[in-house]
Write a protein that holds these residues in place. Structure first.
Motif, PDB file in Angstrom:
ATOM      1  N   VAL A  28      41.572  45.809  38.251  1.00 16.12           N
ATOM      2  CA  VAL A  28      42.850  45.278  38.711  1.00 16.12           C
ATOM      3  C   VAL A  28      43.340  44.258  37.696  1.00 16.12           C
ATOM      4  CG1 VAL A  28      44.055  44.092  40.569  1.00 16.12           C
ATOM      5  CG2 VAL A  28      42.119  45.569  41.106  1.00 16.12           C
ATOM      6  N   LEU A  29      44.570  44.459  37.212  1.00 23.70           N
ATOM      7  CA  LEU A  29      45.203  43.508  36.309  1.00 23.70           C
ATOM      8  C   LEU A  29      46.089  42.572  37.116  1.00 23.70           C
ATOM      9  CD1 LEU A  29      46.285  45.992  33.509  1.00 23.70           C
ATOM     10  CD2 LEU A  29      44.434  44.339  33.380  1.00 23.70           C
ATOM     11  N   VAL A  30      45.962  41.270  36.854  1.00 17.64           N
ATOM     12  CA  VAL A  30      46.757  40.287  37.579  1.00 17.64           C
ATOM     13  C   VAL A  30      47.425  39.325  36.607  1.00 17.64           C
ATOM     14  CG1 VAL A  30      45.373  40.364  39.694  1.00 17.64           C
ATOM     15  CG2 VAL A  30      44.775  38.747  37.907  1.00 17.64           C
ATOM     16  N   SER A  31      48.524  38.765  37.078  1.00 19.89           N
ATOM     17  CA  SER A  31      49.177  37.663  36.390  1.00 19.89           C
ATOM     18  C   SER A  31      48.710  36.403  37.084  1.00 19.89           C
ATOM     19  CB  SER A  31      50.698  37.806  36.476  1.00 19.89           C
ATOM     20  OG  SER A  31      51.305  36.661  35.938  1.00 19.89           O
ATOM     21  N   TYR A  32      48.015  35.549  36.380  1.00 21.46           N
ATOM     22  CA  TYR A  32      47.361  34.408  37.008  1.00 21.46           C
ATOM     23  C   TYR A  32      48.087  33.085  36.796  1.00 21.46           C
ATOM     24  CZ  TYR A  32      45.680  33.382  32.319  1.00 21.46           C
ATOM     25  OH  TYR A  32      45.619  33.109  30.993  1.00 21.46           O
ATOM     26  N   SER A  33      49.310  33.108  36.307  1.00 22.42           N
ATOM     27  CA  SER A  33      50.009  31.852  36.010  1.00 22.42           C
ATOM     28  C   SER A  33      50.214  31.035  37.282  1.00 22.42           C
ATOM     29  CB  SER A  33      51.362  32.138  35.356  1.00 22.42           C
ATOM     30  OG  SER A  33      52.181  32.837  36.254  1.00 22.42           O
ATOM     31  N   GLY A  34      50.083  29.735  37.148  1.00 26.16           N
ATOM     32  CA  GLY A  34      50.311  28.839  38.266  1.00 26.16           C
ATOM     33  C   GLY A  34      49.126  28.631  39.177  1.00 26.16           C
ATOM     34  N   ILE A  35      47.988  29.208  38.874  1.00 23.65           N
ATOM     35  CA  ILE A  35      46.801  29.029  39.723  1.00 23.65           C
ATOM     36  C   ILE A  35      46.091  27.739  39.305  1.00 23.65           C
ATOM     37  CG2 ILE A  35      45.287  30.419  38.270  1.00 23.65           C
ATOM     38  CD1 ILE A  35      43.974  31.448  40.865  1.00 23.65           C
ATOM     39  N   THR A  36      45.680  26.972  40.283  1.00 27.17           N
ATOM     40  CA  THR A  36      44.976  25.724  39.983  1.00 27.17           C
ATOM     41  C   THR A  36      43.531  26.020  39.609  1.00 27.17           C
ATOM     42  OG1 THR A  36      44.262  25.408  42.266  1.00 27.17           O
ATOM     43  CG2 THR A  36      46.411  24.461  41.641  1.00 27.17           C
ATOM     44  N   VAL A  37      42.906  25.059  38.971  1.00 28.85           N
ATOM     45  CA  VAL A  37      41.508  25.217  38.571  1.00 28.85           C
ATOM     46  C   VAL A  37      40.631  25.384  39.813  1.00 28.85           C
ATOM     47  CG1 VAL A  37      39.546  24.065  37.470  1.00 28.85           C
ATOM     48  CG2 VAL A  37      41.810  23.937  36.433  1.00 28.85           C
ATOM     49  N   LEU A  43      38.276  31.713  43.496  1.00 28.04           N
ATOM     50  CA  LEU A  43      38.533  33.142  43.284  1.00 28.04           C
ATOM     51  C   LEU A  43      37.399  33.782  42.479  1.00 28.04           C
ATOM     52  CD1 LEU A  43      40.477  35.608  43.424  1.00 28.04           C
ATOM     53  CD2 LEU A  43      41.465  34.757  41.292  1.00 28.04           C
ATOM     54  N   ARG A  44      36.996  33.137  41.426  1.00 24.92           N
ATOM     55  CA  ARG A  44      35.901  33.664  40.598  1.00 24.92           C
ATOM     56  C   ARG A  44      34.606  33.782  41.407  1.00 24.92           C
ATOM     57  NH1 ARG A  44      36.705  33.562  34.897  1.00 24.92           N
ATOM     58  NH2 ARG A  44      38.732  32.717  34.363  1.00 24.92           N
ATOM     59  N   LYS A  45      34.340  32.784  42.245  1.00 26.90           N
ATOM     60  CA  LYS A  45      33.137  32.810  43.073  1.00 26.90           C
ATOM     61  C   LYS A  45      33.182  33.980  44.052  1.00 26.90           C
ATOM     62  CE  LYS A  45      30.343  30.144  46.222  1.00 26.90           C
ATOM     63  NZ  LYS A  45      30.356  29.268  47.339  1.00 26.90           N
ATOM     64  N   GLN A  46      34.343  34.187  44.702  1.00 28.76           N
ATOM     65  CA  GLN A  46      34.483  35.304  45.639  1.00 28.76           C
ATOM     66  C   GLN A  46      34.249  36.634  44.931  1.00 28.76           C
ATOM     67  OE1 GLN A  46      38.514  34.382  46.982  1.00 28.76           O
ATOM     68  NE2 GLN A  46      37.735  34.341  49.080  1.00 28.76           N
ATOM     69  N   LEU A  47      34.834  36.797  43.761  1.00 26.97           N
ATOM     70  CA  LEU A  47      34.689  38.045  43.013  1.00 26.97           C
ATOM     71  C   LEU A  47      33.238  38.247  42.544  1.00 26.97           C
ATOM     72  CD1 LEU A  47      38.024  37.935  41.028  1.00 26.97           C
ATOM     73  CD2 LEU A  47      37.369  39.679  42.685  1.00 26.97           C
ATOM     74  N   ARG A  48      32.609  37.175  42.099  1.00 29.14           N
ATOM     75  CA  ARG A  48      31.218  37.275  41.645  1.00 29.14           C
ATOM     76  C   ARG A  48      30.304  37.668  42.798  1.00 29.14           C
ATOM     77  NH1 ARG A  48      31.390  33.093  38.707  1.00 29.14           N
ATOM     78  NH2 ARG A  48      31.001  31.584  40.356  1.00 29.14           N
ATOM     79  N   GLU A  49      30.519  37.071  43.977  1.00 34.17           N
ATOM     80  CA  GLU A  49      29.711  37.403  45.152  1.00 34.17           C
ATOM     81  C   GLU A  49      29.925  38.852  45.600  1.00 34.17           C
ATOM     82  OE1 GLU A  49      30.801  34.408  47.984  1.00 34.17           O
ATOM     83  OE2 GLU A  49      29.450  32.914  47.117  1.00 34.17           O
ATOM     84  N   CYS A 101      44.634  36.667  47.445  1.00 30.38           N
ATOM     85  CA  CYS A 101      45.003  35.520  46.615  1.00 30.38           C
ATOM     86  C   CYS A 101      46.490  35.566  46.275  1.00 30.38           C
ATOM     87  CB  CYS A 101      44.162  35.494  45.344  1.00 30.38           C
ATOM     88  SG  CYS A 101      44.433  34.042  44.318  1.00 30.38           S
ATOM     89  N   ALA A 102      47.008  36.752  46.007  1.00 30.00           N
ATOM     90  CA  ALA A 102      48.431  36.903  45.679  1.00 30.00           C
ATOM     91  C   ALA A 102      49.318  36.560  46.873  1.00 30.00           C
ATOM     92  CB  ALA A 102      48.710  38.324  45.199  1.00 30.00           C
ATOM     93  N   LYS A 103      48.828  36.799  48.093  1.00 31.35           N
ATOM     94  CA  LYS A 103      49.594  36.425  49.286  1.00 31.35           C
ATOM     95  C   LYS A 103      49.701  34.911  49.407  1.00 31.35           C
ATOM     96  CE  LYS A 103      48.320  40.389  52.132  1.00 31.35           C
ATOM     97  NZ  LYS A 103      47.525  40.825  53.292  1.00 31.35           N
ATOM     98  N   ASP A 104      48.616  34.217  49.028  1.00 31.39           N
ATOM     99  CA  ASP A 104      48.569  32.766  49.162  1.00 31.39           C
ATOM    100  C   ASP A 104      49.386  32.045  48.087  1.00 31.39           C
ATOM    101  OD1 ASP A 104      46.858  33.239  51.260  1.00 31.39           O
ATOM    102  OD2 ASP A 104      45.037  32.722  50.154  1.00 31.39           O
ATOM    103  N   LEU A 105      49.453  32.605  46.890  1.00 33.80           N
ATOM    104  CA  LEU A 105      50.113  31.949  45.763  1.00 33.80           C
ATOM    105  C   LEU A 105      51.319  32.756  45.295  1.00 33.80           C
ATOM    106  CD1 LEU A 105      46.873  31.190  43.748  1.00 33.80           C
ATOM    107  CD2 LEU A 105      48.178  29.550  45.089  1.00 33.80           C
TER     108      LEU A 105
END
Length: 177
Positions: A28-37, A43-49, A101-105
């Motif tokens: 999945v390709l995403v545009s990640y602009s505007g996401i906070t650290v 998000l990375r933790k959820q994907l890794r799990e 994540c896209a729904k939230d941001l």
């Protein structure tokens, strides 16, 4: 012109990414602009799990890796900020996590992706995210296979129970006579 050292580094990045793309079931390709650290870390933790790999990669490196693997048709997605989530075993987890994540941001969005080497658009990724997990689908299939057998067993049990009641009634009738 870039130095030989930089070119060699990019070739290694393309080779590593190509190897991951070849093994992947879904990406999945995403545009990640505007996401906070903080949100990106979560998000990375959820994907890794979930067993997914998530990377921010230069568009030129992504483009070359996809061409090397033979997946064409994503050139329009290589504009702006781009990150990729890759999953080897599960088709649903990466799309599900990223669409949530896209729904939230507002600034975070799904661009496109691929499923088993075929390019799909954002709508297909969202539809894939709405599917239940593999475990739920297996449970539903097993229930579908088990239901007719269970119904047949209940019918046979009812017939045997009816026969036992009839025989008991005849025995009681003979005893009283």
């Amino acid at each position: 012109m870039p130095s030989e050292k930089v070119l060699e580094k990019k070739k290694v990045q393309v080779a590593e990414l190509s190897a991951q793309l070849k093994e992947a079931n879904v990406g999945v390709l995403v545009s990640y602009s505007g996401i906070t650290v903080e949100r990106d870390t979560k998000l990375r933790k959820q994907l890794r799990e979930a067993g997914c790999t998530y990377k921010v990669v230069k568009n030129s490196v992504l483009s070359r890796a996809f061409k090397e693997v033979g997946i064409d048709g994503l050139d329009d997605s290589f504009k702006g900020t781009t990150a990729i989530a890759i999953a080897k075993d599960d088709y649903v987890s990466a799309p599900k996590i990223l669409t949530e994540c896209a729904k939230d941001l507002e600034t975070f969005s799904v661009k496109a992706g691929f499923i088993d080497g075929s390019v799909v658009d954002e709508a297909s990724i969202v539809a894939l995210a709405k599917l239940p997990s593999k475990e739920v689908l297996v449970a539903q299939a097993l229930y579908g296979l088990n239901a007719p057998i269970q119904g047949f067993a209940n019918v046979l049990n009812g017939t045997i129970r009816g026969l036992a009641i009839a025989l008991n009634a005849i025995a009681e009738q003979k005893e009283s006579a």
